[in-house]
Design a protein around this motif. Structure first.
Motif: not given
Length: 156
Positions: A132-137
């Motif tokens: 899953v591609k996510l920004q840390l926040a």
């Protein structure tokens, strides 16, 4: 299959477009980084451990490992890996696809400070061919985090 649980979860929060599936394996940090085209540190690897005979998950940057002293200082016990043949029963995902999404009820998920070096992270998504591609926040918002801890050190 565990990836189906993850897909259902991501759909329920309106984030199914974050799921990435690959023909090649993403089961290890190195394989995942190669498939995605990122640095190993961007892979948010999920470690499954037992603390007082209860399962926990810790997400760490892919370029670090558990520091036994820091772990013991934090959890008042030594780290104990869940035996490979028991991970799926404890967590809800098999080794190679263990991730912080759609895990068994009551399993706390900790985020290690090592992840804070990266804006973009890629946790697994339930099998050995996905992430899953996510920004840390966003990661913090998409999982039920038990909080931030510091239990890692850079691999040598």
């Amino acid at each position: 299959m565990a990836i189906d649980k993850v897909k259902k979860y991501l759909e329920s929060i309106g984030e199914i477009d974050r799921l990435m599936e690959f023909k090649e394996s993403t089961a290890t940090v190195e394989e995942a980084a190669k498939a995605i085209g990122c640095e190993p540190g961007n892979i948010a690897k999920t470690i499954s451990l037992l603390v007082d005979d209860k399962p926990i998950l810790i997400l760490l940057a892919g370029d670090v490992k558990i520091d036994n002293r820091k772990f013991k200082d934090t959890f008042k016990t030594r780290p104990k890996m869940i035996p490979i043949d028991e991970v799926e029963n404890y967590i809800g995902h098999a080794v190679g696809g263990v991730c912080p999404f759609a895990v068994n009820e009551g399993v706390p998920i900790y985020l290690d400070e090592s992840l804070k070096r990266f804006e973009q992270v890629y946790p697994a998504a339930g099998n050995e061919h996905s992430c899953v591609k996510l920004q840390l926040a966003e990661l913090e918002n998409f999982i039920k985090s038990a909080g931030w801890i510091d239990v890692s050190k850079l691999k040598l």
